[in-house]
Design a protein around this motif. Sequence first.
Motif, short mmCIF file in Angstrom:
data_model
loop_
_atom_site.label_atom_id
_atom_site.label_comp_id
_atom_site.label_asym_id
_atom_site.label_seq_id
_atom_site.Cartn_x
_atom_site.Cartn_y
_atom_site.Cartn_z
N ILE A 178 41.69 68.87 -46.42
CA ILE A 178 41.11 70.21 -46.51
C ILE A 178 41.47 70.84 -47.85
N ASN A 179 40.47 71.41 -48.50
CA ASN A 179 40.67 72.17 -49.73
C ASN A 179 40.15 73.59 -49.53
N VAL A 180 40.91 74.56 -49.98
CA VAL A 180 40.50 75.96 -49.94
C VAL A 180 40.61 76.52 -51.35
N ILE A 209 35.59 76.22 -48.94
CA ILE A 209 36.44 75.33 -48.16
C ILE A 209 35.70 74.01 -47.96
N SER A 210 36.42 72.90 -48.06
CA SER A 210 35.82 71.59 -47.82
C SER A 210 36.72 70.78 -46.90
N HIS A 211 36.09 69.87 -46.17
CA HIS A 211 36.84 69.01 -45.24
C HIS A 211 36.21 67.63 -45.24
N ALA A 216 34.98 59.49 -40.39
CA ALA A 216 33.55 59.41 -40.74
C ALA A 216 33.41 59.66 -42.24
N PRO A 217 32.39 59.06 -42.87
CA PRO A 217 32.28 59.14 -44.34
C PRO A 217 31.59 60.42 -44.82
N PHE A 218 32.00 61.56 -44.29
CA PHE A 218 31.36 62.81 -44.66
C PHE A 218 32.37 63.80 -45.22
N ARG A 219 31.99 64.45 -46.31
CA ARG A 219 32.75 65.58 -46.84
C ARG A 219 31.83 66.79 -46.80
N ILE A 220 32.22 67.80 -46.05
CA ILE A 220 31.41 68.99 -45.86
C ILE A 220 32.08 70.17 -46.56
N SER A 221 31.29 70.92 -47.31
CA SER A 221 31.80 72.10 -48.02
C SER A 221 30.97 73.32 -47.65
N LEU A 222 31.65 74.44 -47.55
CA LEU A 222 30.98 75.72 -47.34
C LEU A 222 31.45 76.65 -48.44
#
Length: 341
Positions: A178-180, A209-211, A216-222
């Motif tokens: 997790i990155n904020v 924020i990203s996770h 699973a091979p997914f990185r999701i950012s908002l």
Amino acid sequence: MKNKLRLIFITFLPFVSLAQTGGVHAFQNLNSQYNARTMALGGDAITIYDNDQNLGLNNPAILNYQMHGRFGFNQSIMASGVNTGALTYARKMNKTMGMVHFRYASYGKMDRTDIDGTNLGTFTPGDFILGVSGQRSFNERMSVGATLNLLYSQLDAYTAFGTSLDIAGLYRDSARNINVVGVIKNLGVQWKGYTNVKNPLPLEVQLGISHKLRHAPFRISLVAQHLQKWNISYVDPNAKPRVDPLTGDTIQVKNAGFLENLARHAKIQLEVLIGKKLQIRTAFDYQRRKELAITGRGGLAGFSFGAGMAFKRFSIDYGWYIYSAAGSQHGLTLNFLLSKK
């Protein structure tokens, strides 16, 4: 006709990342798209922490030692010869990670005419940004960064100068992927305008924020954008209530409600990490779609797509940044590892 298209894009390019939030600010090319990976992620790729130093243009706090010795060449193309580009180089210096970069927007040759339309030759307008970024870590989880830019713009005989500052912070939890982040962009001043009028820079506050999913091979950012202003919708000031010809009811001019404004501040980004070499990317920006989509022809306005491949000392990225059915931007980035020392 070709010169008319260039004039349209000179006006269009600086405002696309701010849509209707622009119009009164100088050097809005600060918010243009210069990097293919950023284009593929819908702009403002501020949450990703890896070895791509080009992302430091969006958030200097994500600069890190993995980027040491990396050089980036970025080029994008729009209609009628309009293009943007950037050069980046990152290097560690003791406990600080630094990067130098140069960005430009070129609008091609245009005809110079007098008030009667007599051709007086040609000129080439352009915008240029020369900057330096630095990052410092407090510990394994927290870091801060800053970028200082020198700004120059030339439109025929008219020139403008300015300076801008970005400041950013990062909290990174590597155990949970997790990155904020938080970024304040475009603090600064226009020292000289095209005329005697000096305008403010396009200040913007962002949070993200990203996770990366563990299995699973997914990185999701908002990314939350334009936080310095709540209502970023546009309502025509000349619009008036109208009468429905069938029912006779009065239809009031509609203003954006809470949920509408909330959605306009949100940008969703997705990276699919296929092994260690291939990445597929997409993003959606509701604000861009609402402000730039052609009425009745929404199409893919607000969406962005791209892909990247990484090798040991070289990587290549492609981005497709869609404004509306009327136009889009294609970007290519080449990244090279020049040295490890």
